[in-house]
Write an enzyme that holds these catalytic residues in place. Sequence first.
Site, PDB file in Angstrom:
ATOM      1  N   GLN A 347       0.829  -1.195   0.000  1.00  0.00           N
ATOM      2  CA  GLN A 347       0.000   0.000   0.000  1.00  0.00           C
ATOM      3  C   GLN A 347       0.871   1.256   0.000  1.00  0.00           C
ATOM      4  O   GLN A 347       1.730   1.416   0.872  1.00  0.00           O
ATOM      5  CB  GLN A 347      -0.917   0.028   1.227  1.00  0.00           C
ATOM      6  N   GLN A 369       0.002  -0.047  -5.761  1.00  0.00           N
ATOM      7  CA  GLN A 369      -1.148  -0.459  -4.947  1.00  0.00           C
ATOM      8  C   GLN A 369      -1.693   0.754  -4.178  1.00  0.00           C
ATOM      9  O   GLN A 369      -0.939   1.502  -3.562  1.00  0.00           O
ATOM     10  CB  GLN A 369      -0.744  -1.558  -3.965  1.00  0.00           C
ATOM     11  N   ASP A 370      -3.024   0.949  -4.249  1.00  0.00           N
ATOM     12  CA  ASP A 370      -3.710   2.015  -3.489  1.00  0.00           C
ATOM     13  C   ASP A 370      -3.315   3.426  -3.935  1.00  0.00           C
ATOM     14  O   ASP A 370      -3.117   4.314  -3.098  1.00  0.00           O
ATOM     15  CB  ASP A 370      -3.443   1.866  -1.981  1.00  0.00           C
ATOM     16  N   ASP A 391      -6.179  -2.596  -6.403  1.00  0.00           N
ATOM     17  CA  ASP A 391      -7.102  -1.729  -5.650  1.00  0.00           C
ATOM     18  C   ASP A 391      -6.694  -0.264  -5.767  1.00  0.00           C
ATOM     19  O   ASP A 391      -6.761   0.490  -4.794  1.00  0.00           O
ATOM     20  CB  ASP A 391      -7.130  -2.127  -4.162  1.00  0.00           C
ATOM     21  N   ARG A 459     -12.881  -5.549  -6.909  1.00  0.00           N
ATOM     22  CA  ARG A 459     -13.280  -6.594  -5.969  1.00  0.00           C
ATOM     23  C   ARG A 459     -13.975  -5.924  -4.780  1.00  0.00           C
ATOM     24  O   ARG A 459     -13.649  -4.790  -4.406  1.00  0.00           O
ATOM     25  CB  ARG A 459     -12.086  -7.419  -5.501  1.00  0.00           C
ATOM     26  N   TRP A 461     -14.561  -4.822  -1.362  1.00  0.00           N
ATOM     27  CA  TRP A 461     -13.750  -4.670  -0.158  1.00  0.00           C
ATOM     28  C   TRP A 461     -14.609  -4.753   1.106  1.00  0.00           C
ATOM     29  O   TRP A 461     -14.191  -5.281   2.124  1.00  0.00           O
ATOM     30  CB  TRP A 461     -13.027  -3.321  -0.242  1.00  0.00           C
TER      31      TRP A 461
END
Length: 558
Positions: A347, A369-370, A391, A459, A461
């Site tokens: 993250q 990521q993030d 994500d 997806r 969460w």
Amino acid sequence: MSTKVLVGGISIVLVALIIIGVVTVVHHTHYANHRLSVDLKAVSKFCSSTAYQESCYKTLYSANSTDPKVLIAKSILAAEEAVEKFSNYSDSLIVQGHDNSLTNMALDDCKHMMKYAVDSLQASYSDVNDGEIGDINERVNDIRTWLSAVISYQQSCLDGLEHDSSMKETMHRGIVEARELTSNALSIVTHSVDILSKIKVKFDNRTRRKLVSDENNGYPSWLSVKNRHLLARIDNSNLKPDAVVAQDGSGKFKTIGAALAAAPKRSNVRHVIYIKAGIYDEYITVDKEYTNILMYGDGPRKTIVTGRKGAKDGLTSWRTATFAAIGNGFIAKSMGFQNTAGPKKHQAVALRVQSDKSAFFNCRMDGYQDTLFNQANRQFYRNCVISGTIDFIFGDSPTIIQNSMIIVRRAMENQFYTVTAQGKVHIDENTGIVIQNCRIVPERKLYDDRFKMAAYLGRPWKKFSTTVIMESAIADFIRPDGWMSFHGPDNLEETIYYGEYNNRGPGANLSARVNWKGYHKIDRATAMNFTVRSFLYSKDKWLPLTGIPFTSELHQRY
């Protein structure tokens, strides 16, 4: 004889008093029962929509009123008191100190988030308490936005403690009352218009505050002509900055942080900061006191704010953000926000946004990521580039991304790819990620390997994760099933809301999509609920005031 008469007189008087007392008691008992019945009837109508009815009855009945406005305000005030109580509780845990520095950091994050939550609750309470009951229909989406933000902050607080199950459980116990009362307040506000119509509260248009003046072309009357002209300009060369940032010394400030520190606080007037071309290695937080800030640069590849913090550095995800926009009304144009931590640091947020009525135009958000954490409150993105791996658009706010490029970058070996991970935890939140008229593509270096990728649109969460992709071009690297399960103890696929409408391109084929109860191939009428006009609604028509172009409805059929 006279004594006997006196005694008899007293007896008669006593009997009379007893009779009067009995009648009075009966009258008061009847009145009390009638009052109790009326109060319970009013309270029950509001509590019927809530998940925690026992606490709802306790809260609203203590208001000792049948006035709908009083009852709605009471539900919000009770939530505020509970959040403040939880904030004090979490503060006490910080004071105790813990061996785990990441836990201490997460508790400190909670402290800040609860302050933002209290601000949102106070704004909600003021909006109800200061207006007429007939205004509720007009203001309900504003209040729902702020109450949804409170829920987002509460959940983010707990999510930051994933590494410490013992402390997370302790915080879970401490936050129960705050979560229940916030949930109740949100449900009451969400269903208030319905409830008020059932109890025959009449809406009188004459009592509504005139928030937008028709003769001012949709701008509020308090906004000066100068500021209307400023906001209407799209061309940055026409903007007149209040402050100039330049690394070569040609501006008043050399750093963004210095220019921001000199900005006026809690201003209703737009403060413009021009950031000249350069790579600004700074960590910037536009905190809550800096309202109506507009930053613009020389282009998203020329004016770049960069950072490299990742979760593997021993930080909470919340603290990895290169740039955080919290103060309401934040606007960015022609700038880049990046986090270069790379996929190995997991993250690593490039941009975190909590600013209500915030907008980004011609900007880039680059990370892995993030990348983009759209944490809370209404947000709009137009003509932007957003890149990442897993994500990389995540959070729990009402967000619309229009006419933008969404790029999937190369992750580590054997990693999957997910564009979105929306975090809605309460069914009555007005949150979700809407991607409209965008292009979803792999980066060039992934092109030859695109059919080997485990790439998905998103997806789920959280329990009520809401994501809609409509009128967009989806490249062929997205798997035919489209969406990926979020492995865990809950069967989230039953409760989420994922929708697709009128997309195009080889990745938009719906014939092999997931067979989930929560997945929907939506029609045009349903898609209308996720347009700017419906999804980002506010009583003050905020989006036109940003000067950023937007499409308020759906496009024509292809």
